[in-house]
Design a protein around this motif. Structure first.
Motif, PDB file in Angstrom:
ATOM      1  N   VAL A 215       0.835  -1.202   0.000  1.00 53.35           N
ATOM      2  CA  VAL A 215       0.000   0.000   0.000  1.00 53.35           C
ATOM      3  C   VAL A 215       0.870   1.253   0.000  1.00 53.35           C
ATOM      4  N   VAL A 216       0.607   2.145  -0.959  1.00 52.84           N
ATOM      5  CA  VAL A 216       1.274   3.447  -1.002  1.00 52.84           C
ATOM      6  C   VAL A 216       0.188   4.511  -0.855  1.00 52.84           C
ATOM      7  N   ASP A 217      -0.101   4.854   0.382  1.00 53.57           N
ATOM      8  CA  ASP A 217      -1.160   5.820   0.697  1.00 53.57           C
ATOM      9  C   ASP A 217      -0.914   6.347   2.098  1.00 53.57           C
TER      10      ASP A 217
ATOM     11  N   GLU B 158      -9.343 -13.325  -7.988  1.00 53.36           N
ATOM     12  CA  GLU B 158      -8.106 -12.955  -7.308  1.00 53.36           C
ATOM     13  C   GLU B 158      -7.201 -12.190  -8.268  1.00 53.36           C
ATOM     14  N   ILE B 159      -6.612 -11.133  -7.737  1.00 53.93           N
ATOM     15  CA  ILE B 159      -5.686 -10.329  -8.520  1.00 53.93           C
ATOM     16  C   ILE B 159      -4.294 -10.522  -7.931  1.00 53.93           C
ATOM     17  N   LYS B 160      -3.445 -11.234  -8.685  1.00 60.75           N
ATOM     18  CA  LYS B 160      -2.069 -11.489  -8.280  1.00 60.75           C
ATOM     19  C   LYS B 160      -1.161 -10.992  -9.395  1.00 60.75           C
ATOM     20  N   LEU B 161      -0.311 -10.022  -9.086  1.00 52.70           N
ATOM     21  CA  LEU B 161       0.554  -9.426 -10.094  1.00 52.70           C
ATOM     22  C   LEU B 161       1.956  -9.233  -9.534  1.00 52.70           C
ATOM     23  N   ASP B 162       2.930  -9.242 -10.402  1.00 54.22           N
ATOM     24  CA  ASP B 162       4.327  -9.130  -9.997  1.00 54.22           C
ATOM     25  C   ASP B 162       4.603  -7.785  -9.340  1.00 54.22           C
ATOM     26  N   ASN B 163       5.236  -7.834  -8.164  1.00 53.86           N
ATOM     27  CA  ASN B 163       5.621  -6.613  -7.436  1.00 53.86           C
ATOM     28  C   ASN B 163       4.451  -5.632  -7.341  1.00 53.86           C
ATOM     29  N   LEU B 164       3.301  -6.150  -6.981  1.00 50.38           N
ATOM     30  CA  LEU B 164       2.072  -5.347  -6.985  1.00 50.38           C
ATOM     31  C   LEU B 164       2.080  -4.289  -5.884  1.00 50.38           C
ATOM     32  N   HIS B 165       1.819  -3.049  -6.298  1.00 53.45           N
ATOM     33  CA  HIS B 165       1.619  -1.937  -5.370  1.00 53.45           C
ATOM     34  C   HIS B 165       0.238  -1.351  -5.642  1.00 53.45           C
ATOM     35  N   VAL B 166      -0.335  -0.723  -4.643  1.00 52.53           N
ATOM     36  CA  VAL B 166      -1.674  -0.160  -4.799  1.00 52.53           C
ATOM     37  C   VAL B 166      -1.737   1.195  -4.103  1.00 52.53           C
ATOM     38  N   SER B 167      -2.401   2.143  -4.741  1.00 56.82           N
ATOM     39  CA  SER B 167      -2.552   3.485  -4.175  1.00 56.82           C
ATOM     40  C   SER B 167      -3.984   3.950  -4.395  1.00 56.82           C
ATOM     41  N   GLN B 168      -4.310   5.102  -3.819  1.00 58.16           N
ATOM     42  CA  GLN B 168      -5.553   5.766  -4.203  1.00 58.16           C
ATOM     43  C   GLN B 168      -5.545   5.963  -5.718  1.00 58.16           C
ATOM     44  N   GLY B 169      -6.722   6.035  -6.305  1.00 57.88           N
ATOM     45  CA  GLY B 169      -6.805   6.233  -7.746  1.00 57.88           C
ATOM     46  C   GLY B 169      -6.162   7.538  -8.182  1.00 57.88           C
TER      47      GLY B 169
ATOM     48  N   SER C 126      -3.593   6.102   4.704  1.00 62.17           N
ATOM     49  CA  SER C 126      -4.124   4.775   5.032  1.00 62.17           C
ATOM     50  C   SER C 126      -3.486   4.238   6.303  1.00 62.17           C
ATOM     51  N   ASP C 127      -4.241   3.439   7.052  1.00 63.55           N
ATOM     52  CA  ASP C 127      -3.698   2.769   8.239  1.00 63.55           C
ATOM     53  C   ASP C 127      -2.688   1.696   7.860  1.00 63.55           C
ATOM     54  N   PHE C 128      -2.600   1.373   6.575  1.00 58.81           N
ATOM     55  CA  PHE C 128      -1.750   0.270   6.123  1.00 58.81           C
ATOM     56  C   PHE C 128      -0.639   0.759   5.191  1.00 58.81           C
ATOM     57  N   HIS C 129      -0.310   2.031   5.274  1.00 54.31           N
ATOM     58  CA  HIS C 129       0.723   2.617   4.421  1.00 54.31           C
ATOM     59  C   HIS C 129       2.039   1.859   4.571  1.00 54.31           C
ATOM     60  N   ASN C 130       2.633   1.494   3.442  1.00 53.52           N
ATOM     61  CA  ASN C 130       3.913   0.774   3.348  1.00 53.52           C
ATOM     62  C   ASN C 130       3.820  -0.696   3.772  1.00 53.52           C
ATOM     63  N   GLU C 131       2.632  -1.187   4.090  1.00 50.06           N
ATOM     64  CA  GLU C 131       2.472  -2.595   4.434  1.00 50.06           C
ATOM     65  C   GLU C 131       2.072  -3.401   3.206  1.00 50.06           C
ATOM     66  N   THR C 132       2.490  -4.680   3.187  1.00 49.12           N
ATOM     67  CA  THR C 132       2.085  -5.592   2.126  1.00 49.12           C
ATOM     68  C   THR C 132       0.945  -6.455   2.650  1.00 49.12           C
ATOM     69  N   VAL C 133      -0.205  -6.321   2.039  1.00 46.13           N
ATOM     70  CA  VAL C 133      -1.433  -6.911   2.583  1.00 46.13           C
ATOM     71  C   VAL C 133      -2.299  -7.501   1.465  1.00 46.13           C
ATOM     72  N   ASP C 134      -3.323  -8.247   1.882  1.00 49.03           N
ATOM     73  CA  ASP C 134      -4.410  -8.648   0.992  1.00 49.03           C
ATOM     74  C   ASP C 134      -5.565  -7.670   1.199  1.00 49.03           C
ATOM     75  N   ILE C 135      -6.292  -7.367   0.138  1.00 49.23           N
ATOM     76  CA  ILE C 135      -7.418  -6.428   0.216  1.00 49.23           C
ATOM     77  C   ILE C 135      -8.658  -7.119  -0.348  1.00 49.23           C
TER      78      ILE C 135
ATOM     79  N   PHE D 184      11.160  11.782  -9.458  1.00 48.15           N
ATOM     80  CA  PHE D 184      10.737  11.731  -8.057  1.00 48.15           C
ATOM     81  C   PHE D 184      10.716  10.299  -7.525  1.00 48.15           C
ATOM     82  N   THR D 185      10.650  10.180  -6.203  1.00 48.85           N
ATOM     83  CA  THR D 185      10.458   8.882  -5.568  1.00 48.85           C
ATOM     84  C   THR D 185       9.046   8.378  -5.862  1.00 48.85           C
ATOM     85  N   THR D 186       8.824   7.094  -5.614  1.00 51.27           N
ATOM     86  CA  THR D 186       7.496   6.526  -5.827  1.00 51.27           C
ATOM     87  C   THR D 186       6.458   7.239  -4.975  1.00 51.27           C
ATOM     88  N   LYS D 187       6.766   7.480  -3.717  1.00 48.47           N
ATOM     89  CA  LYS D 187       5.819   8.138  -2.823  1.00 48.47           C
ATOM     90  C   LYS D 187       5.458   9.529  -3.342  1.00 48.47           C
TER      91      LYS D 187
END
Length: 417
Positions: A10-12, A46-57, A15-24, A340-343
């Motif tokens: 999660v890159v948000d 199920e959505i499984k993708l390589d090096n998957l990151h997720v952010s707000q739209g 979010s309470d889960f910022h920088n954590e790798t989780v299932d949603i 820039f950085t990813t964040k």
């Protein structure tokens, strides 16, 4: 729509889960659960993708498609599909169509064309009738139809009294006036930045002064009217300074910068590649550095692809006669990550939402699932094969980029590359 996103970082920052790798877990279009590991007893997709990151739209405040009237450039349908696969859950659509979008009926038309897409289309109504700069368009009616701002795309408001009246009138319903930063009497017939390269290439110049004067004028008008102003796609160091001073005065002003104006200088024009013919023009390294600094300190509120599809007949001509514009939705994220950085890149792609009335759905349980899925670490050279738009006029062809969107989950839909 039900789905389970597996092992996503999660890159948000909200979010309470910022920088954590989780299932949603997503049920009926809302985030039902976020945890380190979630089982799938209901056999959801199920959505499984390589090096998957997720952010707000992601959101883009300046997109052109062509329809109605210029469908050979791009249609609303394919444009929104391109936006979805490029990671954008919302885009603001410019009024540079034929006919120009300048009435309640026009706003209703483009909204109806976009109604079944994952990406939300936010129409920008023309500021003046037919974008001719003479009489104000039906601003209040368009606002009631769903227009989020008013802008004659890439056409300056030459009459300062008209700009003043627009700000005063729109203030009655919290309308956002956009003013293109160019003084045409200074620009004249200039097509590139007025500097050493314009002389070397024998091309007429468009000086920084043309932008700086218009920005200064509009900021004086804003202070007088106490209105609400957005200045799209600034390109000069002086513009950054002027807007920084205006914000220090607490004026209600925002601005954007086109991503290509951050990446390229007018040095790339040596081959007369018309994909680099954009408005405002590519300027100098000093201007690029000032724009980047403006983004870092918050003076510049958002970035935009300033996505403007142009068909090949209007680009494969002499530089002087080619139309302005480049597409950029597909390359936005990868280009930003070269600076820039990813964040920071994700922040720039999401922080313009509130200015245009877009809800910010953070990645927390109970919120609508409005997510962008991406891989921030893939390196590649952008090519025509990466272009999803009907028109192929990209300034980024051949550019080394870092990071690529997989797609989005939004509006109870899933769209992936």
């Amino acid at each position: 729509m039900n789905a389970l996103i597996k092992s996503a970082t999660v890159v948000d920052s909200k979010s309470d889960f910022h920088n954590e790798t989780v299932d949603i877990l997503i049920e009926k279009g809302r985030i039902a659960k976020i945890s380190k590991r979630i089982s799938n007893p209901n056999n959801y997709r199920e959505i499984k993708l390589d090096n998957l990151h997720v952010s707000q739209g992601w959101f883009d405040s300046s997109v052109s498609f062509g329809e109605p009237g210029f469908e050979e450039r791009e249609t609303i349908d394919n444009g929104l599909k391109t936006a979805s696969k490029s990671g954008f859950t919302a885009v603001a659509l410019n009024a540079n169509s034929f006919p120009v979008i300048d009435s309640y009926a026009d706003i209703s038309f483009v909204k109806s064309k976009a109604s079944n897409h994952a990406t939300q289309l936010l129409p920008i109504g023309a500021l003046t009738k037919e974008s001719k700069g003479i009489d104000l368009a039906e601003l209040y009616d368009m606002s009631n139809a769903g227009a989020v701002a008013f802008y004659d795309y890439q056409k300056p408001i030459s009459n300062p009294n008209l700009a003043k009246i627009a700000m005063q009138y729109a203030g009655n319903f919290n309308g956002l006036i956009c003013s293109f930063p160019q003084e045409n009497k200074i620009t004249g017939t200039g097509v590139v930045n007025e500097h050493v390269n314009s002389t070397k290439l024998g091309l007429k110049g468009n000086p920084n002064l043309a932008e700086d004067l218009q920005v200064a004028r509009d900021l004086f008008l804003l202070e007088y009217t106490e209105g609400k102003l957005h200045i799209p796609t600034i390109s000069t160091a002086k513009s950054v300074d002027l807007i920084r001073q205006a914000k220090a005065k607490k004026l209600d002003v925002s601005c954007s910068v086109a991503i290509h104006n951050l990446i390229y200088t007018d040095d790339v024009l040596s081959d007369f590649d018309t994909n680099f013919k954009v408005l405002p023009p590519l300027r100098t390294k000093n201007d690029c550095n000032a724009l980047i600094e403006g983004l870092k300190d918050g003076t510049i509120d958002m970035v935009t692809a300033d996505h403007n599809p142009i068909d090949i007949e209007d680009k494969k001509v002499e530089f002087d006669y080619a139309k302005y514009g480049t597409i950029g939705l597909e390359s936005s994220f990868g280009a930003l990550q070269t600076i820039f950085t990813t964040k920071k890149a994700i922040g720039l792609l999401t922080q313009g939402k509130s200015r245009f009335g877009v809800d910010e759905n953070t990645i927390n349980v109970g919120n609508d699932a409005e997510l962008t899925l991406f891989n921030p670490d893939v390196n590649y050279q952008f090519s025509v094969s990466n272009i999803l738009s009907k028109s192929k006029n990209s300034a980024f062809i051949g550019q080394d980029l870092k990071g690529m969107a997989y797609g989005i989950v939004a509006n109870k839909k899933i769209v992936l590359l």
